[in-house]
Design a protein around this motif. Structure first.
Motif, PDB file in Angstrom:
ATOM      1  N   VAL A 177       0.841  -1.199   0.000  1.00 61.19           N
ATOM      2  CA  VAL A 177       0.000   0.000   0.000  1.00 61.19           C
ATOM      3  C   VAL A 177       0.879   1.253   0.000  1.00 61.19           C
ATOM      4  O   VAL A 177       1.792   1.374   0.819  1.00 61.19           O
ATOM      5  N   GLY A 178       0.579   2.160  -0.914  1.00 63.92           N
ATOM      6  CA  GLY A 178       1.199   3.484  -0.870  1.00 63.92           C
ATOM      7  C   GLY A 178       0.289   4.439  -0.114  1.00 63.92           C
ATOM      8  O   GLY A 178      -0.939   4.355  -0.217  1.00 63.92           O
ATOM      9  N   SER A 179       0.896   5.352   0.658  1.00 64.06           N
ATOM     10  CA  SER A 179       0.101   6.312   1.427  1.00 64.06           C
ATOM     11  C   SER A 179       0.691   7.702   1.216  1.00 64.06           C
ATOM     12  O   SER A 179       1.882   7.917   1.474  1.00 64.06           O
ATOM     13  N   ARG A 180      -0.128   8.624   0.738  1.00 63.73           N
ATOM     14  CA  ARG A 180       0.354   9.970   0.444  1.00 63.73           C
ATOM     15  C   ARG A 180      -0.502  11.025   1.127  1.00 63.73           C
ATOM     16  O   ARG A 180      -1.735  11.009   1.020  1.00 63.73           O
ATOM     17  N   ASN A 181       0.127  11.938   1.825  1.00 59.83           N
ATOM     18  CA  ASN A 181      -0.560  13.071   2.445  1.00 59.83           C
ATOM     19  C   ASN A 181      -1.700  12.597   3.342  1.00 59.83           C
ATOM     20  O   ASN A 181      -1.568  11.618   4.061  1.00 59.83           O
ATOM     21  N   ALA A 182      -2.843  13.291   3.303  1.00 61.72           N
ATOM     22  CA  ALA A 182      -3.976  12.948   4.171  1.00 61.72           C
ATOM     23  C   ALA A 182      -5.233  13.592   3.623  1.00 61.72           C
ATOM     24  O   ALA A 182      -5.184  14.496   2.781  1.00 61.72           O
ATOM     25  N   LEU A 183      -6.372  13.121   4.124  1.00 60.47           N
ATOM     26  CA  LEU A 183      -7.678  13.647   3.735  1.00 60.47           C
ATOM     27  C   LEU A 183      -8.330  14.364   4.912  1.00 60.47           C
ATOM     28  O   LEU A 183      -7.898  14.236   6.052  1.00 60.47           O
ATOM     29  N   LYS A 184      -9.411  15.085   4.629  1.00 63.78           N
ATOM     30  CA  LYS A 184     -10.106  15.800   5.692  1.00 63.78           C
ATOM     31  C   LYS A 184     -10.520  14.854   6.815  1.00 63.78           C
ATOM     32  O   LYS A 184     -10.441  15.211   8.002  1.00 63.78           O
ATOM     33  N   ALA A 185     -10.931  13.642   6.475  1.00 62.88           N
ATOM     34  CA  ALA A 185     -11.322  12.675   7.502  1.00 62.88           C
ATOM     35  C   ALA A 185     -10.167  12.395   8.455  1.00 62.88           C
ATOM     36  O   ALA A 185     -10.382  12.190   9.658  1.00 62.88           O
ATOM     37  N   ASP A 186      -8.937  12.392   7.935  1.00 64.33           N
ATOM     38  CA  ASP A 186      -7.767  12.161   8.785  1.00 64.33           C
ATOM     39  C   ASP A 186      -7.493  13.371   9.677  1.00 64.33           C
ATOM     40  O   ASP A 186      -7.180  13.209  10.863  1.00 64.33           O
ATOM     41  N   PHE A 187      -7.628  14.570   9.116  1.00 62.13           N
ATOM     42  CA  PHE A 187      -7.475  15.780   9.929  1.00 62.13           C
ATOM     43  C   PHE A 187      -8.503  15.781  11.062  1.00 62.13           C
ATOM     44  O   PHE A 187      -8.178  16.092  12.211  1.00 62.13           O
ATOM     45  N   ASP A 188      -9.744  15.423  10.740  1.00 64.80           N
ATOM     46  CA  ASP A 188     -10.804  15.404  11.757  1.00 64.80           C
ATOM     47  C   ASP A 188     -10.504  14.367  12.839  1.00 64.80           C
ATOM     48  O   ASP A 188     -10.708  14.626  14.038  1.00 64.80           O
ATOM     49  N   HIS A 189     -10.030  13.206  12.429  1.00 61.76           N
ATOM     50  CA  HIS A 189      -9.708  12.134  13.379  1.00 61.76           C
ATOM     51  C   HIS A 189      -8.583  12.567  14.311  1.00 61.76           C
ATOM     52  O   HIS A 189      -8.642  12.342  15.534  1.00 61.76           O
ATOM     53  N   VAL A 190      -7.555  13.203  13.750  1.00 61.83           N
ATOM     54  CA  VAL A 190      -6.429  13.663  14.570  1.00 61.83           C
ATOM     55  C   VAL A 190      -6.891  14.731  15.554  1.00 61.83           C
ATOM     56  O   VAL A 190      -6.568  14.679  16.755  1.00 61.83           O
ATOM     57  N   ALA A 191      -7.642  15.705  15.071  1.00 58.78           N
ATOM     58  CA  ALA A 191      -8.111  16.774  15.950  1.00 58.78           C
ATOM     59  C   ALA A 191      -8.952  16.215  17.087  1.00 58.78           C
ATOM     60  O   ALA A 191      -8.796  16.621  18.258  1.00 58.78           O
ATOM     61  N   ALA A 192      -9.839  15.273  16.786  1.00 57.71           N
ATOM     62  CA  ALA A 192     -10.675  14.659  17.825  1.00 57.71           C
ATOM     63  C   ALA A 192      -9.825  13.881  18.816  1.00 57.71           C
ATOM     64  O   ALA A 192     -10.089  13.897  20.035  1.00 57.71           O
ATOM     65  N   SER A 193      -8.772  13.217  18.327  1.00 56.05           N
ATOM     66  CA  SER A 193      -7.904  12.425  19.204  1.00 56.05           C
ATOM     67  C   SER A 193      -7.079  13.318  20.124  1.00 56.05           C
ATOM     68  O   SER A 193      -6.791  12.945  21.270  1.00 56.05           O
ATOM     69  N   ILE A 194      -6.688  14.486  19.629  1.00 59.86           N
ATOM     70  CA  ILE A 194      -5.985  15.450  20.490  1.00 59.86           C
ATOM     71  C   ILE A 194      -6.935  15.955  21.572  1.00 59.86           C
ATOM     72  O   ILE A 194      -6.585  16.035  22.747  1.00 59.86           O
ATOM     73  N   ARG A 195      -8.157  16.275  21.158  1.00 57.04           N
ATOM     74  CA  ARG A 195      -9.129  16.800  22.125  1.00 57.04           C
ATOM     75  C   ARG A 195      -9.429  15.796  23.232  1.00 57.04           C
ATOM     76  O   ARG A 195      -9.601  16.176  24.398  1.00 57.04           O
ATOM     77  N   ASN A 196      -9.492  14.511  22.899  1.00 52.83           N
ATOM     78  CA  ASN A 196      -9.854  13.530  23.926  1.00 52.83           C
ATOM     79  C   ASN A 196      -8.656  13.003  24.703  1.00 52.83           C
ATOM     80  O   ASN A 196      -8.791  12.102  25.531  1.00 52.83           O
TER      81      ASN A 196
END
Length: 338
Positions: free
Chosen positions: A279-298
């Motif tokens: 699997v290649g993985s490049r950059n990120a999507l809005k869903a990933d930004f949202d997941h990270v932000a929620a994980s920081i908050r919790n």
């Protein structure tokens, strides 16, 4: 406005630049608050980035506040935002399939066009995400963590799977953290005893120190000879990527998080024998930004341990040049602009 400009490899200066003009329709002018310093920034300073034209204002890990908006922008003036630095065309095959992170004509702030090591910047409104209570200091870390979160999501890993992250730099640590959040059983492989010591003591990851034994032997010992269900390579090292194929269990998956300039070769019989997924993985999507932000908050992301160095816009030419070579104790550095 003030801007930190990399005029040429090894030449980083603070300049006076014209402030951004009134934003066009669909764009907003953002007062920059904080900027994370990425490995890419160090590479640009060193002249190691293959597709970059100098001079360049670097900076793509960004938070700020909207100060002016163009026609058709729904976000409010005064809204604190996280900036997604991947500017996509919206028309190519990747964009049409919901993958603007690998847009055919992608432009990354601070790489393909000037970035955010400055007072203000113009950004398309579709690339601005409200912080929703996240501090602007924390918001500037979302992008680099989203790289790992995206890689973990791409892996389709299942809770409990035995997982190896190769590379204990910021991207590798972010990948390991979000692999653990996904319920994966994570070990970290690196040649740096200092980084592994940090990862074990401060973050609780099982270390595999390849400076003391061959990586293949460490993997064999850790898995009873079976290999890891999931392997993420975040080293940016060609030899490491090629070696990673042998660390994957039968039926397992290898995710290439980092990118290298060289061709990658592997044994096709071994690849097919294991029915391995690559699997290649490049950059990120809005869903990933949202997941990270929620994980920081919790509280799932220990940012107080990851952000180890801070500087100001005025101090960036001196400090970024110094941190390019003085890596001891450095995980993530953040510039306080606003």
């Amino acid at each position: 406005m003030k801007a930190v400009v990399c005029r040429s490899p090894g030449e980083l200066v603070l300049e006076d630049r014209a402030a951004p003009a009134t934003p066009p329709p669909g764009w907003a002018r953002v007062a920059v608050s904080h900027v994370g310093i990425c490995g890419t920034d160090y590479h640009i300073f060193e002249g190691k980035h293959p597709f970059l034209a100098y001079p360049r204002i670097m900076g793509h890990e960004v938070s700020g506040t909207i100060v002016e908006k163009g026609e058709g922008v729904d976000l409010a003036v005064g809204e604190p935002v996280i900036i997604n630095p991947y500017l996509s065309c919206g028309k190519c095959i990747a964009c049409r399939h919901g993958k603007p992170n690998c847009c055919v004509k992608i432009e990354v702030l601070g790489v393909h066009r000037d970035g955010a090591m400055c007072d203000e910047i113009l950004v398309p409104a579709q690339n601005l995400y409200p912080t929703n209570g996240l501090s602007l200091a924390d918001a500037a870390t979302v992008e680099f963590l989203a790289i790992g979160a995206h890689a973990v999501r791409r892996s389709l890993g299942q809770s409990g799977q035995r997982t190896l992250v190769i590379g204990a730099g910021p991207i590798g640590l972010g990948t390991a953290i979000f692999a653990r959040i996904a319920g994966l059983d994570v070990s970290l492989l690196d040649m740096s005893a200092e980084r592994l010591g940090f990862a074990e003591k401060e973050l609780g990851f099982a270390p595999l120190d390849s400076s003391k034994a061959a990586a293949a032997d460490l993997v064999r010992q850790a898995t009873g000879g079976e290999g890891f269900d999931l392997v993420f390579d975040a080293t940016g090292n060609t030899q490491s990527v090629q070696s990673a194929f042998a660390h994957v269990a039968h039926g397992g998956t290898l995710v290439l998080v980092s990118v290298v300039k060289d061709d990658i070769t592997f044994s096709d019989p071994e690849f097919h024998k294991r029915e391995m997924t690559l699997v290649g993985s490049r950059n990120a999507l809005k869903a990933d930004f949202d997941h990270v932000a929620a994980s920081i908050r919790n509280g799932s992301v220990p940012l107080n341990k990851l952000v180890t160095h801070r500087t100001t816009l005025d101090g960036t030419p001196r400090d970024l040049a110094r941190w390019t070579h003085e890596k001891s104790g450095l995980i993530k550095a953040v510039i306080e602009v606003g």
